[in-house]
Write an enzyme that holds these catalytic residues in place. Structure first.
Site: not given
Length: 719
Positions: A589, A664, A696
C-alpha cells in the site's frame, strides 16, 4: 591432553547437532496458522462492573454462545443465549442501554472494509423470546435505550421497528443508490473517518440524529469482477478521487413521537466526521471540519429548536486528526485530546467549552484514552512515556496530578476496563513475549490473576530458528529514527549479508514497535534463516514522536520518507557485515509506493524492490485521506507529480516485482496498470502479478501462500 580432547569434541558436536535440530519456519506454517497466538475473545464489561460477556464459537458442531463471566473469579456465571434450533447461529451482538435485550447478527455479508449487511434479531433476556427485525438484509441496527425499538438502514433509507408490536415505520423516503444515503456513510467516510453508522439515539430514545449524504455529483468508479460465470461484470460505486467532488453531507433530527424530521443548519460544514449525543437528551455534539482539514469545530446542537453554538475549535498549519476521545461527564463538561502543544494530550473543558486545564503534559504522546471514573476522579489512558516503541497504561486525576503507572513490563500494554473501573484486563506482548492476558486491580495495577500466557507457542518456537529483534535508533537527516534489525541465528560478523528492508511509512504509522510477531515478522524470520538481514526504519512522518515529526511531510507525501529510507540503506551498508551490492526493500500500500520510489530514486542504493498494492499517484487516491496531507491536485500539482513513480520509469535499474488485486476498492489496480504502462513504454523489464477479484488485502483460499511464495522466490533470485 588427550583426556580433555574428546569431551570438547563431543561438546562441539552436540552443540552443532542442537543448532541443526532447529527448524526453519515455512510459508505453509505461517499461512496455515501454525503460529497463531491464543487470544482472549473480545469481552464487553456489563453495567454492574462485576461481570463481562464473551462471544464464544464452536466449530463442530457449529454454534455460538454469549457467556457471562465474573471478573473476580474469571469463571463463567451463565450462558445468556446460545444458537440452537430456535436461535440461529450468530456472529456478533449488541446490548440495549439497559441490558434487557440483545441484537444478534446472522447471515452477515461484507460490503467494504467496515460495512456489513445481514439478518438481525432482537433477543429478550427476560422472557427468552426472539424477534426478527426484517426479512431483508439490513445495516447497523441499534436498539433504543429502553430496548423497545430498533433503528436501522436498508436501501439507503432509515427505518424504525417496534419490537413488541412488530410494526415498521420508514423514516426517510428519498434514499437512492448512487444518489442519496440516509444514516449510513458513503465509501470515503467509511474508509477514512472510520465509521459506518451515521445515526444515533439520544439518551431517552425520543430523538434520532442522522447524516444524509447526497453523492449525486460524486464521480463513479467501476471495477471488473471476473467471478466464475461466462461473462464478467462491472461493480460500480461512488469514489471521490483527490480534487473531485465529495458528497454533500447534512445533519437532520427525527422526532420519534411526532414522526417528523427537522433539518439542522450548521452553516457551511464540508465534512461532518462525528456526531455524539451529550448526556442531556436534548444536546447533541457535532464535529465539522473544512476541506483542507485544518480547522475543526466542535459544536453543540439544541435538539428542541435546532440552534447551534460553538464549544471549541482546533486549528493547525497542516491538518487536524479526527479521533474518538471525546467523553462527556455527567454535567456535560468533557475530556478531549489535542496536539496543540506539540504532542497528543488530554484536556478538560467545562460544559460551555471553556478550557479548565491540560491533564497530561510532556514530550510524549497519549496513544489511547480508556475512560474516566468520576467517583474516584481517575482518568485512564495509554501512552509512550516509556519510549515511543513501548506502550503503558496510566491513571491520573482530572487536575493532572497523582499519576500512576499501572503496568510494569516493557513492551506493549493495552487495557480493557470494567464498567465501574474496579478491574482491567491487561493485554501484553513484546518482541520476545507472545500475547499475555492478566487481570489487574485498577486502583494500583496489582496483578490479580493470569488468564492466558501463550506458553505453548513460546515453547513451540524454541524448536525453530527465531532471531531476536534488535531495537536501536539510527541518525538520519538530523533525526534519530527508530529501527529494528533481525540477523540470522548463526550470524557471523566477519561475513557479508544481503540487506532486505521493510517499511510502511504512512503518516502517523508505526512499524518499529516492541510487540509480538505478526505474519510478516514470521516471514522475515524465515528469510533471516536463509541468510538475509532484515531491517525496518520508521522515518519522518511516522507516529508517536510528536506533531512536528509527523507533519513534516505535509504537502510532500513520500518525498522525505523516501529520502530517509535511501539514507538509512546507505548508512546500514557501511556496516562491515552488510553487502552493499545486495540491498532490497519491500512494502504494501503506502509502503509499496515507498519501495517503488526507493528503487527508482535510490537506484544507486537499492538493487531490488517488491511493491504490493501500491499507490503510484496520489491523484488516484481518495479526497479525505490524500487532501488531508496534500491539499488538492489543483492547489499542489508538484506535490502530487514529483513523487509519482510512473513519471520517471527510466530511473529503474534494479529488479522490480509489482503486485495488485484486481478487486481493490481502496487502492485501485489503476495505480499498477499505469505503472506497468510507463515501464513498458520506457522498455524496462520487470515482474508483475495480478490477483483476480482480490481486494486490498489480497487474501482468500491459497492466495496469501501463493503471494508470499512468489515474493520469497523473487527475493532469493534477485537479492
Amino acid at each position: 591432553m588427550r583426556k580433555h580432547f574428546f569431551p570438547l569434541v563431543l561438546l562441539f558436536i552436540s552443540t552443532t547437532v542442537l543448532t541443526a535440530q532447529k527448524k526453519q519456519i515455512t510459508l505453509e506454517e505461517i499461512w496455515g496458522g501454525a503460529f497463531r497466538t491464543e487470544r482472549m475473545d473480545a469481552l464487553r464489561s456489563m453495567k454492574d462492573g462485576d461481570h463481562y460477556t464473551v462471544l464464544s464459537f464452536n466449530r463442530n458442531p457449529r454454534g455460538s454462545s454469549l457467556d457471562k463471566y465474573d471478573y473476580q473469579t474469571l469463571e463463567k456465571v451463565e450462558t445468556l443465549v446460545a444458537s440452537s434450533d430456535e436461535v440461529p447461529y450468530f456472529t456478533s451482538y449488541e446490548f440495549s442501554a439497559d441490558e434487557s435485550k440483545l441484537i444478534l447478527a446472522t447471515e452477515i455479508e461484507p460490503i467494504f472494509r467496515r460495512s456489513r449487511r445481514g439478518i438481525y434479531y432482537v433477543y429478550d433476556l427476560a422472557d427468552k423470546t426472539l424477534t426478527k427485525i426484517s426479512d431483508n438484509l439490513i445495516q447497523e441496527p441499534e436498539l433504543s435505550p429502553d430496548g423497545s425499538k430498533v433503528a436501522y438502514a436498508y436501501d439507503n433509507n432509515l427505518y424504525l421497528f417496534d419490537v413488541e408490536g412488530g410494526e415498521t415505520v420508514q423514516v426517510t423516503i428519498d434514499g437512492k443508490k448512487g444518489s442519496i444515503i440516509n444514516g449510513i456513510t458513503d465509501w470515503v467516510y467509511e474508509e477514512e473517518f472510520s465509521f459506518v453508522q451515521a445515526f444515533e439515539w439520544n439518551a431517552d430514545g425520543s430523538k434520532i440524529a442522522f447524516l444524509k449524504f447526497d453523492e449525486t455529483n460524486v464521480p463513479h468508479f467501476s471495477m471488473d469482477i471476473y467471478g466464475q460465470d461466462l461473462y464478467p461484470f462491472q461493480y460500480e460505486f461512488k469514489y471521490p478521487k483527490a480534487g473531485e467532488e465529495n458528497a454533500i453531507v447534512s445533519l437532520h433530527m427525527y422526532d420519534v413521537a411526532a414522526g417528523s424530521i427537522s433539518d439542522i443548519d450548521l452553516g457551511d460544514p464540508y465534512y461532518i466526521p462525528r456526531i455524539k449525543w451529550m448526556n442531556h437528551p436534548d444536546q447533541l455534539s457535532v464535529q465539522t471540519i473544512n476541506r483542507h482539514q485544518n480547522h475543526l469545530k466542535l459544536q453543540r446542537v439544541n435538539a428542541n429548536d435546532g440552534s447551534v453554538s460553538l464549544l471549541l475549535e482546533e486549528k493547525d498549519k497542516a491538518y487536524v486528526d479526527i479521533h474518538d476521545n471525546l467523553t462527556f461527564l455527567k454535567n456535560d463538561s468533557f475530556i478531549w485530546t489535542s496536539e496543540r502543544d506539540g504532542f497528543n494530550h488530554l484536556y478538560l473543558y467545562d460544559q460551555k467549552g471553556n478550557l479548565k486545564n491540560q491533564i497530561t503534559k510532556g514530550p510524549w504522546e497519549v496513544t489511547a484514552y480508556y475512560g474516566f471514573d468520576e467517583k474516584k476522579d481517575r482518568i485512564y489512558y495509554q501512552s509512550v512515556e516509556n519510549g515511543s516503541i513501548n506502550r503503558d497504561v496510566y491513571s491520573i486525576s482530572s487536575s493532572g496530578k497523582k499519576k500512576k503507572r499501572l503496568t510494569e513490563r516493557e513492551g506493549t500494554n493495552m487495557a480493557d476496563f470494567s464498567a465501574d473501573y474496579t478491574y482491567f484486563i491487561n493485554t501484553y506482548s513484546s518482541a520476545n513475549t507472545p500475547w499475555q492476558y492478566t487481570l489487574h486491580r485498577a486502583s494500583d495495577g496489582k496483578l490479580l490473576k493470569e488468564i492466558i500466557d501463550n506458553q505453548q507457542l513460546k515453547e513451540k518456537l524454541d524448536g525453530y530458528e527465531v532471531a531476536p529483534k534488535e531495537f536501536s535508533t539510527i541518525s538520519i537527516n538530523g533525526n534519530d529514527l527508530n529501527m529494528y534489525m533481525i540477523k540470522p541465528v548463526d550470524f557471523d560478523p566477519n561475513k557479508k549479508y544481503p540487506l532486505f528492508m521493510f517499511q510502511y511509512s504512512g503518516p502517523g504509522s508505526q512499524q518499529v514497535a516492541n510487540r509480538w510477531m505478526g505474519s510478516n515478522d514470521y516471514w522475515h524470520q524465515m528469510l533471516a534463516s536463509e541468510g538475509y538481514i532484515i531491517a525496518c526504519v520508521d522515518g519522518r512522518g511516522t507516529g508517536f514522536k510528536g506533531r512536528d515529526f509527523k507533519k513534516v511531510t505535509y504537502l510532500n507525501l513520500v518525498k522525505y520518507e523516501t529520502e530517509d529510507q535511501i539514507a538509512a540503506a546507505k548508512k546500514l551498508s557501511e556496516l562491515p557485515y552488510i553487502d552493499e551490492e545486495r540491498t532490497g526493500i519491500w512494502g504494501w500500500s503506502f509502503g509499496g509506493h515507498m519501495s517503488t520510489n526507493c528503487l527508482l530514486k535510490g537506484n544507486d542504493t537499492f538493487e531490488m524492490a517488491i511493491a504490493v498494492a501500491p499507490v503510484t499517484s496520489w491523484r488516484f487516491y481518495d479526497t479525505i485521506y490524500t487532501e488531508r496531507f496534500m491539499r488538492t491536485p489543483q492547489e499542489n500539482p508538484e506535490g502530487y507529480d514529483n513523487e509519482s513513480p510512473f513519471n520517471y520509469p527510466e530511473l529503474l535499474k534494479g529488479k522490480y516485482l509489482l503486485v495488485h488485486g484486481s478487486g481493490d476498492d481502496n487502492v485501485h489496480v489503476q495505480n499498477t496498470m499505469r505503472m506497468i504502462d510507463a515501464l513498458v513504454q520506457a522498455n524496462k523489464q520487470f515482474d508483475w502479478a495480478i490477483y483476480p477479484d482480490r481486494n486490498h488485502g489480497i487474501y482468500g483460499g491459497n492466495t496469501r501462500l501463493h503471494l508470499y511464495t512468489m515474493m520469497t522466490n523473487f527475493v532469493k533470485e534477485n537479492l
